[in-house]
Each structure stands twice: as C-alpha cells, then as structure tokens.
Motif scaffolding. Sequence first.
Motif, PDB file in Angstrom:
ATOM      1  N   ALA A  64       0.828  -1.208   0.000  1.00 32.88           N
ATOM      2  CA  ALA A  64       0.000   0.000   0.000  1.00 32.88           C
ATOM      3  C   ALA A  64       0.858   1.252   0.000  1.00 32.88           C
ATOM      4  O   ALA A  64       0.593   2.210  -0.739  1.00 32.88           O
ATOM      5  N   LEU A  65       1.920   1.259   0.814  1.00 30.23           N
ATOM      6  CA  LEU A  65       2.789   2.431   0.859  1.00 30.23           C
ATOM      7  C   LEU A  65       3.495   2.640  -0.473  1.00 30.23           C
ATOM      8  O   LEU A  65       3.582   3.770  -0.978  1.00 30.23           O
ATOM      9  N   ALA A  66       4.000   1.561  -1.070  1.00 34.45           N
ATOM     10  CA  ALA A  66       4.676   1.683  -2.368  1.00 34.45           C
ATOM     11  C   ALA A  66       3.717   2.205  -3.426  1.00 34.45           C
ATOM     12  O   ALA A  66       4.080   3.062  -4.247  1.00 34.45           O
ATOM     13  N   LEU A  67       2.475   1.727  -3.408  1.00 28.53           N
ATOM     14  CA  LEU A  67       1.484   2.185  -4.377  1.00 28.53           C
ATOM     15  C   LEU A  67       1.180   3.659  -4.195  1.00 28.53           C
ATOM     16  O   LEU A  67       1.134   4.427  -5.178  1.00 28.53           O
ATOM     17  N   LEU A  68       0.982   4.115  -2.962  1.00 26.30           N
ATOM     18  CA  LEU A  68       0.653   5.518  -2.714  1.00 26.30           C
ATOM     19  C   LEU A  68       1.813   6.438  -3.084  1.00 26.30           C
ATOM     20  O   LEU A  68       1.601   7.519  -3.637  1.00 26.30           O
ATOM     21  N   VAL A  69       3.036   6.015  -2.777  1.00 28.07           N
ATOM     22  CA  VAL A  69       4.201   6.829  -3.161  1.00 28.07           C
ATOM     23  C   VAL A  69       4.284   6.939  -4.682  1.00 28.07           C
ATOM     24  O   VAL A  69       4.543   8.024  -5.232  1.00 28.07           O
TER      25      VAL A  69
ATOM     26  N   ALA B  58       6.034  10.437  10.180  1.00 24.49           N
ATOM     27  CA  ALA B  58       6.491   9.180  10.773  1.00 24.49           C
ATOM     28  C   ALA B  58       6.869   9.368  12.242  1.00 24.49           C
ATOM     29  O   ALA B  58       6.531   8.534  13.096  1.00 24.49           O
ATOM     30  N   GLY B  59       7.561  10.470  12.550  1.00 18.06           N
ATOM     31  CA  GLY B  59       7.940  10.733  13.933  1.00 18.06           C
ATOM     32  C   GLY B  59       6.728  10.944  14.830  1.00 18.06           C
ATOM     33  O   GLY B  59       6.666  10.424  15.950  1.00 18.06           O
TER      34      GLY B  59
ATOM     35  N   GLN C 202       0.037  14.432  -1.419  1.00 20.68           N
ATOM     36  CA  GLN C 202       1.198  15.253  -1.724  1.00 20.68           C
ATOM     37  C   GLN C 202       2.294  15.178  -0.668  1.00 20.68           C
ATOM     38  O   GLN C 202       3.465  15.405  -0.966  1.00 20.68           O
ATOM     39  N   VAL C 203       1.947  14.877   0.578  1.00 20.04           N
ATOM     40  CA  VAL C 203       2.966  14.810   1.624  1.00 20.04           C
ATOM     41  C   VAL C 203       4.008  13.746   1.308  1.00 20.04           C
ATOM     42  O   VAL C 203       5.169  13.851   1.732  1.00 20.04           O
ATOM     43  N   LEU C 204       3.637  12.723   0.525  1.00 14.27           N
ATOM     44  CA  LEU C 204       4.574  11.662   0.184  1.00 14.27           C
ATOM     45  C   LEU C 204       5.625  12.111  -0.817  1.00 14.27           C
ATOM     46  O   LEU C 204       6.588  11.380  -1.070  1.00 14.27           O
ATOM     47  N   ARG C 205       5.431  13.302  -1.386  1.00  8.48           N
ATOM     48  CA  ARG C 205       6.429  13.848  -2.316  1.00  8.48           C
ATOM     49  C   ARG C 205       7.432  14.732  -1.598  1.00  8.48           C
ATOM     50  O   ARG C 205       8.392  15.209  -2.217  1.00  8.48           O
ATOM     51  N   ALA C 206       7.225  14.971  -0.300  1.00  6.43           N
ATOM     52  CA  ALA C 206       8.116  15.834   0.494  1.00  6.43           C
ATOM     53  C   ALA C 206       8.741  14.985   1.600  1.00  6.43           C
ATOM     54  O   ALA C 206       8.090  14.733   2.619  1.00  6.43           O
ATOM     55  N   PRO C 207       9.990  14.529   1.435  1.00  4.80           N
ATOM     56  CA  PRO C 207      10.604  13.640   2.433  1.00  4.80           C
ATOM     57  C   PRO C 207      10.616  14.216   3.843  1.00  4.80           C
ATOM     58  O   PRO C 207      10.405  13.485   4.816  1.00  4.80           O
TER      59      PRO C 207
END
Length: 337
Positions: A159-164, A216-217, A204-209
């Motif tokens: 799921a995470l890989a797909l969303l990224v 995550a924190g 969009q947050v997944l495009r900003a490390p």
Amino acid sequence: MKRRIGLLLGVLLSAALLAWTLRGMHPEEMARILQGLRIEWLGAGAMFYFIPVLLRTWRWGILLHGLPPARFGDRFVALAIGYMGNNLYPARAGEVLRAYVLQRRSGIRIGASLGTIVVERVFDGWMMLLLGMAALLAFPLPGLLRPAVIGSSLLFGGALALLVGIAHAAERLRTVLERMARRWPGRPGEWLFGFLSRFMDGLQVLRAPSRALAVAGLTALIWLAEAGTYGLVLMAFPFRTSFFSLLTMTAAVNLATALPSAPGYIGTFEAPGVAVLRAFGIPGPAAIAYTLVLHLVLWLPITLVGLALLLREGLRKIPTFPPEQRVAPSTWSEGPR
C-alpha cells in the motif's frame, strides 16, 4: 445488499471472536477482579487518551499541507466526530463523516481529505508492524499472530509503495484521467475522475521527504502515547506486566481492528488483546477483564465527545456519501489549492 452482507459478515466475525475470547471464563473470578478496580486510574487513562488524539490532530495538519488551510480546532472536531462514527457505524463510515465535517468547516474537498486519511492509516499500519516485528524477534507470539504480522507487512508495504508511486506520478495520472473523462461524458464520469484527482491531492505529503519524516515521527509518538493509556488503565488492576507487552498488545489489537467487524471493533479488539496478554503470562480471567475494561475506556470518552460535537454541528445522521461541489474537467490538473 453489499453493505448488508458486509455488515452481516462483520457481526458474525465479531461474535465468533468474542465467543472464542470468553471461552472458559469464570464469572466469579471476573467479578472479584472488577470489584477491586481503582477507578481513579481508569479516569486518568480516559483523560490521557486525548493526548494521542491531539497528536493525531497535529499530524493531520501536516498531511493536509498544500490544501486549503484548516485550523487545529476544525481538524479536532472532524477527527473526534470521525472516531465516534467508526465506533457507532459499520465499515469505518466515520472516515467519510470525518472528511465531510472538515469540508463543512474548512472547504477542503472530501476526496482530498480521504487521500490524507489513507496515508495516515498506512503510516499507522507501518508503526504497528514495527512493534509487531519487534515482538516476533523478542518473544514467541501465539501462532495466529505470527502469520497476521507477516501478512500485514506485505499488505501495508504494498500500500505504501502504491501511494508513493501515485503521488510522484500525479500529474501524468491527471492527464490520463482527463482523457478518460472525455471518453466517458456526463456527470458520473465527471464526478468519479474529479474525485480521484482530488484524492491524489491528499497524497502530496509523500512527495516531500521532510514532511513524510515528520509524519512518521509523530506516528511513533502517537502510538507510544496510546500505549501509555494502556499502562494507566493497567494501574487500576492488581496485576502488572511489562511496557513492551503493552506495546505488543497495542500493535496486535490495532492491526486486528482493520478486519471487518461489528461497530466499535467488538471482538477484533478483545481476541488479539487477550491472546497477547496470555502469551506474556497473564492469567485468562485477568487478561479478559483488563481487555474489556480497556476497550470501554478507549471507546466511551471519544464517542461521547464526538456525539456532542456532531449535535453542535447540526448533523442528526451520517451522510451515506456526502456530495462534493462539481468541478469542471479543465481544473483537474491544477493540483492542490
């Protein structure tokens, strides 16, 4: 019909898990344990539970970055009402209600809000899996929990890989959606592809490390705080167990509540919770009593607060799927606004 079948399956699973959990229960011993509860610690646990709720409200603000601004109070109201909806309605209907309330209060489209909620759930799942995998390495968990942790790892990893991937290919996907909409004219096609476009806005947050790292924190902090609630409720009982076992229990019950169930996660909370406590040496009656009381402490306060806020919003029933404002296809490629 599909909703009724899904609800029926969830109720049956909840009933089966609850019956399995309560098998061999001794009412006299349960009553003795409950009579000795220290109520002040239950109250402390109920109040402390709102700390992770406030942290979730803060985290949601980071996930909503790039969308129209939403005040902390608006996010808290939507979050509390959504949690109440999940506790009282089947099929996690509270997530839609949460997005609907935020749209009413801040103007953020439902599709974009749902995108952020999906990202939130994936981060939550990953944190639960980290705790679960730590438990696998440190302690021989019951046989049913081991394949559950491994299977969930694959599920949330995919799921995470797909969303990224979707987040990084959002502009190309918008172009594809617009072309498909032109081949499928009319309101249904316009609504569907517009909704999918706004859903991508919420990723969009997944495009900003840096922002993803902040999420995550905060997710780690949220689940440590929730385990703290478990610890405070434990102080009301005459037995003790390690904080690690409570972290493991936190991971197990929250992974299991992703399964279909009756409203309020009945059964899907109790079965893994009791199984983990028994694996750590807690006798059956004590494990059952603690898990039932803990579930009530986690369920009741946020449900009452959510109901009060729902009535203040002037909503008397949950919308089946709230309508969004129609958006012309020419605006779909504009991205977050």
